[in-house]
Design an enzyme around this catalytic site. Structure first.
Site, mmCIF file in Angstrom:
data_model
loop_
_atom_site.group_PDB
_atom_site.id
_atom_site.type_symbol
_atom_site.label_atom_id
_atom_site.label_comp_id
_atom_site.label_asym_id
_atom_site.label_seq_id
_atom_site.Cartn_x
_atom_site.Cartn_y
_atom_site.Cartn_z
ATOM 1 N N CYS A 1 0.838 -1.203 0.000
ATOM 2 C CA CYS A 1 0.000 0.000 0.000
ATOM 3 C C CYS A 1 0.876 1.257 0.000
ATOM 4 C CB CYS A 1 -0.993 -0.033 1.157
ATOM 5 S SG CYS A 1 -2.340 1.154 0.973
ATOM 6 N N HIS B 1 -3.623 -5.393 0.458
ATOM 7 C CA HIS B 1 -3.080 -5.697 1.789
ATOM 8 C C HIS B 1 -3.063 -7.203 2.046
ATOM 9 C CE1 HIS B 1 -2.727 -1.699 3.725
ATOM 10 N NE2 HIS B 1 -3.704 -1.353 2.907
ATOM 11 N N GLU C 1 -1.675 -8.644 4.405
ATOM 12 C CA GLU C 1 -1.640 -8.850 5.854
ATOM 13 C C GLU C 1 -3.000 -8.659 6.516
ATOM 14 O OE1 GLU C 1 -1.173 -4.365 5.704
ATOM 15 O OE2 GLU C 1 -1.070 -6.089 4.377
#
Length: 246
Positions: free
Chosen positions: A101, A191, A193
């Site tokens: 990001c 993302h 994660e």
């Protein structure tokens, strides 16, 4: 200066925090990244790029993951520009880098790309991303299916890739969801994660502004799901960092 163990560490470079109410319950960006890279034989170290003196020489680490941030690359904060200079050196030295990001955008900016607000506005929620033909033999994204789900929340985008960058994945809203620079540096706008719970928290927190913009918050929330293919990139990157170059 941070002291590292004898084995070269995988460095998580923190560029910002998530919402305080989310981090109090589930940890912050660096904790989610650390969970994703765990179990691959590398020690993990975390530094905050906004603090002075925290960045080691690229040749002293096995690789680096840059987190997301609520900051904007186009603000050109001093710490961000300094990190961009460090990234350019890391890429030149073929230190493995994965920017997520904000990290994805900063990596592009550091290597001569263009970053700015997306003319289509905020992309948020669980979206479909399409791997493009250039990704077929990519060591990081090549194992992904042709279409995969990913969590996203971003106002800014890589509007133009750096010279020589290879586009790897995108969708109708964001053509530059993933790219590679050289052989060992990648940026992903999505993302890997984020859990589904984290994504729902972002939608809930931003619900007033989303509603004001005419977005269907309930539909966004209902559309959130797990994204195991995208999440697998973190472990794959850790394995790449533990292997010799070449």
């Amino acid at each position: 200066m941070t002291t590292y163990p004898a084995d070269l560490p995988l460095l998580i470079i923190k560029t910002g925090e998530t919402f305080a109410h989310l981090s109090a319950q589930a940890g912050d960006f660096e904790h989610w990244v650390e969970a994703g890279v765990a179990g691959h034989g590398l020690p993990v170290a975390v530094v905050d790029a906004r603090q002075p003196g925290g960045l080691p020489a690229p040749h002293t680490i096995a690789g680096a993951v840059l987190t997301g941030s609520h900051a904007m690359v186009s603000d050109r904060a001093d710490w961000s520009e300094a990190l961009g200079t460090w990234l350019a050196t890391a890429v030149q030295q073929q230190t493995p880098v994965l920017g997520i990001c904000y990290g994805h955008q900063l990596l592009a900016h550091a290597l001569g790309g263009e970053v700015g607000y997306h003319p289509g506005g905020l992309e948020i929620g669980t979206v479909e991303v399409t791997r493009n033909p250039h990704a077929a033999d990519d060591v990081l994204l090549g194992a992904l299916p042709g279409r995969f789900a990913a969590q996203v929340v971003h106002h800014q985008s890589v509007r133009a890739l750096p010279p020589g960058a290879v586009p790897l994945a995108g969708n109708a809203h964001e053509p530059h969801h993933a790219y590679r620079i050289g052989e060992r540096a990648w940026g992903v706008q999505f993302h890997p994660e984020f859990s589904a719970d984290a994504m729902r928290c972002y939608i809930d927190t931003l619900a007033p502004s989303l509603s004001d913009a005419g977005r269907d918050v309930q539909a966004l929330r209902t559309g959130v799901r797990d994204t195991p293919d995208a999440a697998a990139l973190l472990g794959r990157f850790a394995r790449l960092c533990s292997a010799p170059a070449g």
